[in-house]
Motif scaffolding. Structure first.
Motif, PDB file in Angstrom:
ATOM      1  N   GLY A  94       0.819  -1.209   0.000  1.00  0.00           N
ATOM      2  CA  GLY A  94       0.000   0.000   0.000  1.00  0.00           C
ATOM      3  C   GLY A  94       0.848   1.252   0.000  1.00  0.00           C
ATOM      4  N   LEU A  95       0.200   2.387   0.303  1.00  0.00           N
ATOM      5  CA  LEU A  95       0.853   3.695   0.319  1.00  0.00           C
ATOM      6  C   LEU A  95       0.694   4.348   1.682  1.00  0.00           C
ATOM      7  CD1 LEU A  95      -0.444   5.378  -2.985  1.00  0.00           C
ATOM      8  CD2 LEU A  95       1.664   4.104  -2.684  1.00  0.00           C
ATOM      9  N   LEU A  96       1.744   5.038   2.115  1.00  0.00           N
ATOM     10  CA  LEU A  96       1.643   5.931   3.274  1.00  0.00           C
ATOM     11  C   LEU A  96       1.659   7.348   2.733  1.00  0.00           C
ATOM     12  CD1 LEU A  96       1.607   6.455   6.321  1.00  0.00           C
ATOM     13  CD2 LEU A  96       4.108   6.386   6.296  1.00  0.00           C
ATOM     14  N   GLY A  97       0.471   7.935   2.561  1.00  0.00           N
ATOM     15  CA  GLY A  97       0.367   9.289   2.023  1.00  0.00           C
ATOM     16  C   GLY A  97       0.813  10.318   3.045  1.00  0.00           C
ATOM     17  N   LEU A  98       1.612  11.296   2.593  1.00  0.00           N
ATOM     18  CA  LEU A  98       2.183  12.297   3.489  1.00  0.00           C
ATOM     19  C   LEU A  98       1.837  13.726   3.080  1.00  0.00           C
ATOM     20  CD1 LEU A  98       5.728  10.657   3.793  1.00  0.00           C
ATOM     21  CD2 LEU A  98       3.920  10.620   5.528  1.00  0.00           C
ATOM     22  N   ALA A  99       0.913  13.888   2.124  1.00  0.00           N
ATOM     23  CA  ALA A  99       0.515  15.220   1.669  1.00  0.00           C
ATOM     24  C   ALA A  99      -0.611  15.764   2.546  1.00  0.00           C
ATOM     25  CB  ALA A  99       0.109  15.173   0.197  1.00  0.00           C
ATOM     26  N   TYR A 100      -1.273  16.799   2.066  1.00  0.00           N
ATOM     27  CA  TYR A 100      -2.290  17.495   2.856  1.00  0.00           C
ATOM     28  C   TYR A 100      -3.683  16.911   2.615  1.00  0.00           C
ATOM     29  CZ  TYR A 100       1.308  21.066   3.648  1.00  0.00           C
ATOM     30  OH  TYR A 100       2.459  21.725   4.017  1.00  0.00           O
ATOM     31  N   LEU A 101      -4.599  17.223   3.537  1.00  0.00           N
ATOM     32  CA  LEU A 101      -5.938  16.633   3.542  1.00  0.00           C
ATOM     33  C   LEU A 101      -6.738  16.844   2.255  1.00  0.00           C
ATOM     34  CD1 LEU A 101      -7.937  15.005   5.226  1.00  0.00           C
ATOM     35  CD2 LEU A 101      -8.814  17.155   6.160  1.00  0.00           C
ATOM     36  N   PRO A 102      -6.669  18.000   1.591  1.00  0.00           N
ATOM     37  CA  PRO A 102      -7.535  18.199   0.413  1.00  0.00           C
ATOM     38  C   PRO A 102      -7.384  17.158  -0.689  1.00  0.00           C
ATOM     39  CG  PRO A 102      -6.651  20.295   1.132  1.00  0.00           C
ATOM     40  CD  PRO A 102      -5.956  19.246   1.938  1.00  0.00           C
ATOM     41  N   VAL A 103      -6.269  16.414  -0.732  1.00  0.00           N
ATOM     42  CA  VAL A 103      -6.123  15.392  -1.773  1.00  0.00           C
ATOM     43  C   VAL A 103      -6.201  13.987  -1.176  1.00  0.00           C
ATOM     44  CG1 VAL A 103      -4.883  16.824  -3.418  1.00  0.00           C
ATOM     45  CG2 VAL A 103      -3.584  15.608  -1.682  1.00  0.00           C
ATOM     46  N   GLY A 104      -6.875  13.867  -0.030  1.00  0.00           N
ATOM     47  CA  GLY A 104      -7.084  12.551   0.559  1.00  0.00           C
ATOM     48  C   GLY A 104      -8.121  11.766  -0.216  1.00  0.00           C
ATOM     49  N   ALA A 105      -8.114  10.443  -0.008  1.00  0.00           N
ATOM     50  CA  ALA A 105      -9.147   9.604  -0.624  1.00  0.00           C
ATOM     51  C   ALA A 105     -10.512  10.068  -0.133  1.00  0.00           C
ATOM     52  CB  ALA A 105      -8.912   8.143  -0.252  1.00  0.00           C
ATOM     53  N   TRP A 106     -11.514   9.954  -0.980  1.00  0.00           N
ATOM     54  CA  TRP A 106     -12.811  10.539  -0.643  1.00  0.00           C
ATOM     55  C   TRP A 106     -13.950   9.617  -1.070  1.00  0.00           C
ATOM     56  CZ3 TRP A 106     -16.132  11.525  -4.736  1.00  0.00           C
ATOM     57  CH2 TRP A 106     -15.556  11.464  -6.015  1.00  0.00           C
ATOM     58  N   GLY A 107     -15.077   9.868  -0.452  1.00  0.00           N
ATOM     59  CA  GLY A 107     -16.312   9.181  -0.804  1.00  0.00           C
ATOM     60  C   GLY A 107     -17.459  10.141  -0.600  1.00  0.00           C
ATOM     61  N   GLU A 108     -18.657   9.630  -0.508  1.00  0.00           N
ATOM     62  CA  GLU A 108     -19.829  10.491  -0.335  1.00  0.00           C
ATOM     63  C   GLU A 108     -19.826  11.084   1.070  1.00  0.00           C
ATOM     64  OE1 GLU A 108     -24.698  10.349  -0.949  1.00  0.00           O
ATOM     65  OE2 GLU A 108     -23.480   8.532  -1.163  1.00  0.00           O
ATOM     66  N   HIS A 109     -19.672  12.420   1.114  1.00  0.00           N
ATOM     67  CA  HIS A 109     -19.693  13.174   2.379  1.00  0.00           C
ATOM     68  C   HIS A 109     -18.541  12.786   3.309  1.00  0.00           C
ATOM     69  CE1 HIS A 109     -23.572  14.459   1.011  1.00  0.00           C
ATOM     70  NE2 HIS A 109     -24.110  13.265   1.157  1.00  0.00           N
ATOM     71  N   VAL A 110     -17.409  12.324   2.785  1.00  0.00           N
ATOM     72  CA  VAL A 110     -16.293  11.955   3.652  1.00  0.00           C
ATOM     73  C   VAL A 110     -14.975  12.078   2.899  1.00  0.00           C
ATOM     74  CG1 VAL A 110     -16.429   9.490   3.041  1.00  0.00           C
ATOM     75  CG2 VAL A 110     -15.362  10.178   5.206  1.00  0.00           C
TER      76      VAL A 110
END
Length: 484
Positions: free
Chosen positions: A135-151
């Motif tokens: 997998g990946l350990l993402g280290l960037a900022y929240l706006p480019v996090g994985a997303w879904g409906e209302h989350v």
């Protein structure tokens, strides 16, 4: 095979003067880190990725890798069952938004924390064949996090900062391969509480222009020669100079310019890429190097029976905006050992005699309109990411290729204005939400098409109901007449 892989990891942890290295990767793969997940703890490997935000881990076996996070085995897992997704420059995945305990065993001073992450249940061209990571350990900022409906899935770094009640920075020391006869690379990932940053002051810093990816100002790409002093080493090539900067500088930053440890190559806008590679090809021909065009322009490997050192080829200069002043910059000087990447290093002896094959690929690629400084641009350097302070620091390293940094250099105008590096918040927001808007538009169009297709049937149902009501009224009237 698996035991051999684990032995290599353990061996790399102890190389180079006893310093403990915790990053490891095979040829063509990014640098991965060992983590523990859940209770009881499950040991997995994840890519250290500054080009994404979410910790995302496989929850199923793939054809070439049977290691994954067994969700049923963790007594502390909280699965929200909310579907989330992420798309990358290569590949995508869908999964669930969950929380559980995460620990990085090689970071002794970093506590175990409960963190948001995503379990991957389905993917497409995401996992590299034969990869040693899950997998990946993402280290960037929240706006480019994985997303879904209302989350939007939070990050491990945010969870750690919340637990510590302090801001943290991290440093990547990427060493590349140990020698010309090895295709395995190693490095070190370390965390620093921002209160202690005074002991880690980098020589050069570039501002993070937008806190989503690590977006920076890449001002120019140029050719430099190793035997010329840094003050006179810049060669003014058509289209890729610092002095004729405005047009090319705007092109380099038109969409975004990011520092991404999860990407292998230096990715450049098509026009800049063609110009730079054309110049490198000319240099190799002048040195009587027989390298086919398929290597330079089509990403194919070139192989030799003995290892190559590439000492005669020029360096690539990457000019970055300085955070000291908007008319100041410094230059990362990337040696050919970085961009002539070894992908196979094999020297075996068998019944048929000795067989040697040393294959290389170009660490540059066309990126459309994006500029991405992958780990090819970071090997031989120490790169410090200060998330809260909004800057990335660069220093030379004591391991890896002989990468250099020159500067600072000053010009008479503002790079912020000349390169159009400032964008409004609305522009940034629109670019972040482009996928959501696209999906919304598709949904609306699909609904309109569905209504259009169903309209005749709905109309007929309404007419039939009216007819039935009319017949009922007529029958009631006849009954009334008969009764009267």
């Amino acid at each position: 095979m698996k035991l051999f892989y684990l032995f290599k990891i353990a061996w790399w942890f102890c190389v180079v003067g006893g310093e403990e290295y915790n990053l490891f990767g095979d040829a063509g793969q990014a640098y991965s880190l060992e983590i523990y997940m859940g209770h009881p703890k499950q040991k997995l490997r994840v890519i250290v990725d500054t080009g994404s935000t979410t910790l995302a881990i496989a929850s199923y076996a793939r054809r070439d890798n049977d290691e994954y996070f067994h969700t049923d085995n963790s007594t502390t897992l909280d699965d929200t069952r909310k579907v989330v997704q992420a798309k990358y420059s290569q590949g995508n995945w869908t999964g669930h938004y969950v929380t559980d305990f995460i620990e990085v065993p090689s970071l002794k001073s970093v506590p175990e924390v409960r963190s948001d992450f995503a379990i991957i249940t389905k993917s497409h061209k995401f996992f590299v064949n034969g990869s040693g990571w899950q997998g990946l350990l993402g280290l960037a900022y929240l706006p480019v996090g994985a997303w879904g409906e209302h989350v939007i899935v939070g990050s491990w770094l945010d969870s750690l900062e919340c637990y510590l009640e302090k801001s943290v920075s991290f440093e990547l020391k990427l060493c590349g391969v140990q020698s010309t006869t090895n295709a395995t690379h190693y490095g070190k990932f370390s965390m620093i509480v921002d209160n202690n940053l005074s002991n880690h002051t980098p020589s050069f810093r570039t501002p993070i222009l937008h806190k989503r990816w690590y977006e920076v100002g890449v001002l120019a790409i140029n050719i430099r020669y190793p035997n010329v002093t840094s003050n006179n080493s810049m060669v003014l090539d058509a289209g890729i100079t610092s002095d004729t900067s405005n047009e090319i500088c705007q092109l380099l930053n038109k969409q975004k310019s990011i520092v991404d440890s999860g990407t292998t190559n230096i990715r450049l806008p098509d026009e800049v890429y063609r110009e730079l590679v054309h110049k490198l090809r000319q240099e190799s021909q002048a040195l009587n190097m027989l390298i086919f065009d398929e290597f330079w322009f089509h990403g194919e490997a070139a192989c030799w029976p003995e290892p190559q050192e590439w000492l005669a080829l020029p360096l690539i200069g990457i000019d970055l905006l300085s955070d000291v002043a908007d008319n100041q910059y410094f230059t990362l000087e990337i040696p050919p050992q970085n961009y002539m990447r070894v992908v196979t290093a094999r020297n075996t002896t068998g019944e048929g005699g000795s067989v040697s094959q040393f294959c290389y690929k170009l660490g540059l690629e066309a990126g459309g309109i994006d500029t991405v400084l992958g780990y090819t641009a970071m090997e031989g350097l120490k790169v410090l990411f200060n998330r809260s302070g909004g800057w990335i620091g660069f220093d030379t390293s004591d391991c890896g290729p002989n990468a250099r940094i020159s500067g600072p250099h000053t010009v008479s105008y503002s790079f912020i204005d000349a390169c159009k590096l400032t964008r409004s918040d609305s522009e940034v927001a629109v670019s972040i939400q482009a996928a959501q808007w696209a999906l919304c538009a598709i949904s609306i169009i699909a609904a309109i098409v569905l209504i259009y297709l169903l309209a005749p049937a709905v109309k007929m149902c309404i007419l039939r109901r009216r007819q039935l009501n009319a017949d009922s009224v007529s029958q009631d009237a006849l009954v009334d007449q008969e009764l009267s």
